[in-house]
Write a protein that holds these residues in place. Structure first.
Motif: not given
Ligand code: ZN
Length: 276
Positions: A51, A53, A86, A226, A230
């Motif tokens: 995942h 960004h 994201s 997860r 982050e």
């Molecule tokens: Zn995120």
């Protein structure tokens, strides 16, 4: 009586998010090249989903289409990772900007189904926009990661699913311990999981020092988890982590707790994600 046999554990790595910078942890990847290299390491360590960004050259959050495309291309070239882009963005922007990368057809995109107060201000997710994003993801064959910061968000995700806006099996991710939102407590996680219908899949995101206990709870309860910078910058008290270290620790924990870890290809089958 033997304990229940759980499906294989699916590990998501979230290597950078939108808040921390290299000043907080020098191991944080912020350029496409760094994210691809870190993604390869996380995949080799046992992650199935990545995942990520986008950031601009000053490490600030960005929705740069070319950035998303470059990372997606690199991860697809070098790994079998399920790539999750994201759609989260805290500064108000036009809704089309948040979902623009959907036409790159990543395997997954995040879908925050409710608003929440984050430490630096509100994170607005208008229900009309949430349906719009879910509709776009269905249109492009992208699986949503239903992010739930609250019990009410689980109900919102179920409602979208019942409306046909989310395909089977829906993937719920419980976000716990964000400051100002729901704190991490085993009883909160148990209650959230008990609220889910039986035929869905779930994962947990424990923020900060909650990452390790929330991950362990998920392994024991038969859910997924997860990890990554982050959500948590530290491996232990005052010791900064790398993303691959955090993934490797989950694999070791799962091994000790006798839970098998899914490969990315196995996770694709479990999540009904086509090969890409
Ligand atoms: Zn995120």
């Amino acid at each position: 009586m033997p304990p229940p046999k759980h499906p294989k554990l699916i590990i998501t790595a979230a290597p950078l998010g939108s808040v921390p910078t290299k000043a907080d942890n020098p191991h944080l990847p912020v350029t496409p090249e760094e994210i691809i290299e870190d993604g390869i390491r996380c995949w080799e360590a046992g992650a199935s989903i990545l995942h990520f960004h986008a950031r601009d050259k000053d490490q600030k959050p960005s929705l740069d289409y070319g950035f998303f495309a470059k990372v997606l291309e690199g991860l697809r070239k070098h790994t079998r990772l399920i790539v999750q882009i994201s759609t989260g963005f805290r500064t108000p922007v036009h809704r089309d900007d948040r979902i623009r990368a959907v036409d790159l057809r990543p395997d997954m995109m995040s879908l925050s189904v409710g608003s929440v107060n984050l430490p630096r201000g509100p994170y607005p997710n208008d229900p009309v926009d949430v349906e719009y994003y879910a509709g776009k993801m269905i249109e492009y064959g992208v699986k949503p990661e239903i992010e739930c910061f609250d019990l009410s968000h689980i109900h919102a995700g179920i409602a979208l699913w019942k409306k046909g806006l989310i395909k089977d099996p829906p993937w719920f991710d419980m976000v716990l311990n964000v400051k100002n939102a729901l704190p991490y407590q085993p009883r909160h996680l148990i209650h959230m999981v008990d609220t889910l219908p039986a035929d869905v899949m779930w994962s947990v995101i424990g923020v900060g020092p909650a990452q390790l206990p929330a991950t362990t709870m998920a392994i024991v309860m038969g859910g997924n988890c997860r990890v990554g910078l982050e959500d948590n910058l530290f491996y232990s008290y005052k010791q900064l982590a790398t993303n691959a270290q955090l993934v490797a620790r989950v694999v070791r924990l799962a091994h000790e707790l006798q839970r098998e870890v899914a490969t990315a290809d196995e996770a694709r089958k479990m999540l009904h994600i086509e090969n890409s």
